[in-house]
Design a protein around this motif. Structure first.
Motif, short mmCIF file in Angstrom:
data_model
loop_
_atom_site.label_atom_id
_atom_site.label_comp_id
_atom_site.label_asym_id
_atom_site.label_seq_id
_atom_site.Cartn_x
_atom_site.Cartn_y
_atom_site.Cartn_z
N MET A 179 22.82 -18.35 -51.90
CA MET A 179 22.70 -19.48 -50.99
C MET A 179 23.79 -20.51 -51.25
N GLY A 180 24.12 -20.72 -52.52
CA GLY A 180 25.21 -21.64 -52.85
C GLY A 180 26.54 -21.16 -52.30
N ASP A 181 26.76 -19.85 -52.31
CA ASP A 181 27.98 -19.28 -51.74
C ASP A 181 28.02 -19.50 -50.23
N TYR A 182 26.90 -19.30 -49.56
CA TYR A 182 26.85 -19.55 -48.11
C TYR A 182 27.25 -20.99 -47.82
N LEU A 183 26.74 -21.90 -48.63
CA LEU A 183 27.07 -23.32 -48.44
C LEU A 183 28.56 -23.57 -48.61
N ARG B 102 21.27 -29.67 -44.09
CA ARG B 102 20.01 -28.94 -43.90
C ARG B 102 19.99 -27.69 -44.78
N LEU B 103 21.14 -27.01 -44.90
CA LEU B 103 21.19 -25.84 -45.78
C LEU B 103 20.93 -26.22 -47.24
N HIS C 249 17.02 -25.77 -51.79
CA HIS C 249 15.98 -26.27 -52.71
C HIS C 249 14.63 -25.62 -52.42
N ILE C 250 14.30 -25.49 -51.15
CA ILE C 250 13.06 -24.81 -50.77
C ILE C 250 13.08 -23.38 -51.28
N VAL D 108 15.60 -23.51 -38.61
CA VAL D 108 16.94 -23.06 -39.01
C VAL D 108 17.12 -21.59 -38.62
N ASN D 109 16.10 -20.77 -38.80
CA ASN D 109 16.20 -19.37 -38.39
C ASN D 109 16.39 -19.25 -36.89
#
Length: 120
Positions: A51-55, A79-80, A85-86, A109-110
């Motif tokens: 997820m960090g990479d996507y960001l 929002r990402l 965090h979620i 978001v989906n």
């Protein structure tokens, strides 16, 4: 019992869909070498992305411009960050229940990714 299972499982399903959508969008628009440079690490496969990479990838202005989305990049990235965090709370089994609006945020978001992901 079924309802309780659904409530517990829903965040996992929503996060899984989100992960697949983001990976698919990045795979279609960014080559693996560029992803590695943006993530500042060696990436052997798009399946290695977190997820960090996507960001990091989507926060890059040149990548964002290739998407052609009529969305504010900063708002989307913020929002990402919330979703990250979620995701971490859910995947690491945080004993505290998620906030009531968690599923709604994930679904929205989906939905957005399903709509704009077709453009990517």
């Amino acid at each position: 019992m079924v309802q309780a299972y659904g409530e517990m499982a829903m965040p996992f399903f929503q996060i899984g869909e989100l992960d697949r959508s983001l990976r698919r969008i990045i795979t279609r628009r960014v080559d693996l070498d560029q992803v590695g440079k943006l993530c500042n690490r060696s990436i052997n496969s798009f399946d290695d992305l977190s997820m960090g990479d996507y960001l990091r990838v989507l926060d890059d202005t040149s990548v964002w411009s290739t998407l052609g989305w009529p969305l504010d990049r900063r708002t989307f990235i913020d929002r990402l960050h919330e979703i990250r965090h979620i995701r971490n709370d859910v995947m690491h089994f945080n004993p505290d229940p998620p906030p009531p609006d968690t599923i709604d945020k994930l679904r929205k978001v989906n939905s957005l990714l399903r709509h704009y992901g077709e453009l990517a």
